[in-house]
Design an enzyme around this catalytic site. Sequence first.
Site, PDB file in Angstrom:
ATOM      1  N   ASP A 174       0.833  -1.198   0.000  1.00 56.74           N
ATOM      2  CA  ASP A 174       0.000   0.000   0.000  1.00 56.74           C
ATOM      3  C   ASP A 174       0.873   1.254   0.000  1.00 56.74           C
ATOM      4  OD1 ASP A 174      -2.300  -1.474   0.002  1.00 56.74           O
ATOM      5  OD2 ASP A 174      -2.582  -1.393   2.173  1.00 56.74           O
ATOM      6  N   TYR A 212       6.023  -9.344   7.362  1.00 56.55           N
ATOM      7  CA  TYR A 212       5.580  -7.993   7.669  1.00 56.55           C
ATOM      8  C   TYR A 212       5.835  -7.673   9.135  1.00 56.55           C
ATOM      9  CZ  TYR A 212       2.653  -8.761   3.488  1.00 56.55           C
ATOM     10  OH  TYR A 212       2.193  -9.053   2.235  1.00 56.55           O
ATOM     11  N   TYR A 245      -3.976 -10.215   3.044  1.00 58.56           N
ATOM     12  CA  TYR A 245      -4.118  -8.800   3.383  1.00 58.56           C
ATOM     13  C   TYR A 245      -3.931  -8.627   4.890  1.00 58.56           C
ATOM     14  CZ  TYR A 245      -6.121  -8.111  -1.289  1.00 58.56           C
ATOM     15  OH  TYR A 245      -6.321  -8.055  -2.651  1.00 58.56           O
TER      16      TYR A 245
END
Length: 408
Positions: free
Chosen positions: A234, A302, A371
């Site tokens: 993003d 992440y 996601y």
Amino acid sequence: MEDNTLKKAKRLIELNENKICNHCLGRKFSKLIDGKDNEDRGRIIREKLEIEEARNSICPICRNLFDKINESLYERIDQKINYINLEFDNFLIGSRVDKDIQKIDEKMSEEINVDCENIKKEINRIIGLSLEKRYNKEVEFEKNNILMEINFKKEEPTVYIRINPIYIEGKYNKFIRGIPQTKWPCRECHGKGCDYCNYTGKLYPESVEEILSDIVLKYSKGRSCKFHGAGREDIDVLMLGEGRPFVLEVVEPKIRNLDLKQIEKEVNEYANGKTKYKNLKYCKRNRKAEIKVSSPNTYKVYEALVKSKNNIKKEDLKVLKTLDVIEQQTPLRVKRRRADIIRKKRVIELETEFIDSNTFKMKIKTEGGLYIKELISSDEGRSKPSVSGLLKTECICERLDVLEVSKK
């Protein structure tokens, strides 16, 4: 030369009232008669049959098309190449010929029952051989740099040159937030320019793609670039670690042999710490598809900073270790541009760091395509299970960084 071949050749000459040119005559018997080229084979046939070529006649098959393959045509090609200052290592020739000519050519082959190449192949070969000598470059059928297409449908042949793309592979990092991966057209004018986007045609002044493309286009003299990433983060997410793989497709490059080490150095100076590009190298066309395919072996790591609405304790975070297979319906924020389906992705590893009663960090390794923001928030129940669901309190991802994009 066999008698049957001579009989067929004589029949062909008669069918065309002796107006057939030596190119078309010789081509019909190219598999049966030796000769340096089809025109030479045509002359050999006439000598054997003692039939002289008719002078100042128009060939019923090619309409004297081969007379147009001359120095004037080659000079026209030279002018085109020199005008655009084109660099190439190999080439391919294509041609456009009137359909009536092709039909007559096929009909004559059927009439005398011979198997021969079509007229376009001879045209392409004649031009290709001449240009190989002229430019000291080779004809390449599979991986050609350029395609020169000669249009013989007009009185004077026209030349069109299609410049094939080059593909550059590498990895990138993004060190500041607010930069999209690719150029983001204005939602109001769709790239045309308007008051909303200050007539730039885009929502953000720069992107990972454009910073690299600016320098590559400077050296390649290409028309544009297309960026193909192995997924995308993003706009508010950093891309850290070893970087995300990508392929940059350079459209219509006039210069193909680039100093990629110099480009890498210059683009990183130009990026001024916002982004970084490394391991630039040439690759094949299929590589852009390969990096986009999410195979079972791909994973991503992440780090998320998570905020909870209600107070939590350090021991509460242990329940997050149970996260395994996640069923995610296409997130609401991307639903308008993605198919609304349910995806199953797996959490491979997860570590947490308690900061305070409303804040913790989460380092998570997952299959590609999961996601993370929605895994944390639950996205109104569209992600199951979720961090919010397991902790029984509303949670949001306040900050997200990609640490690694790799393979097992």
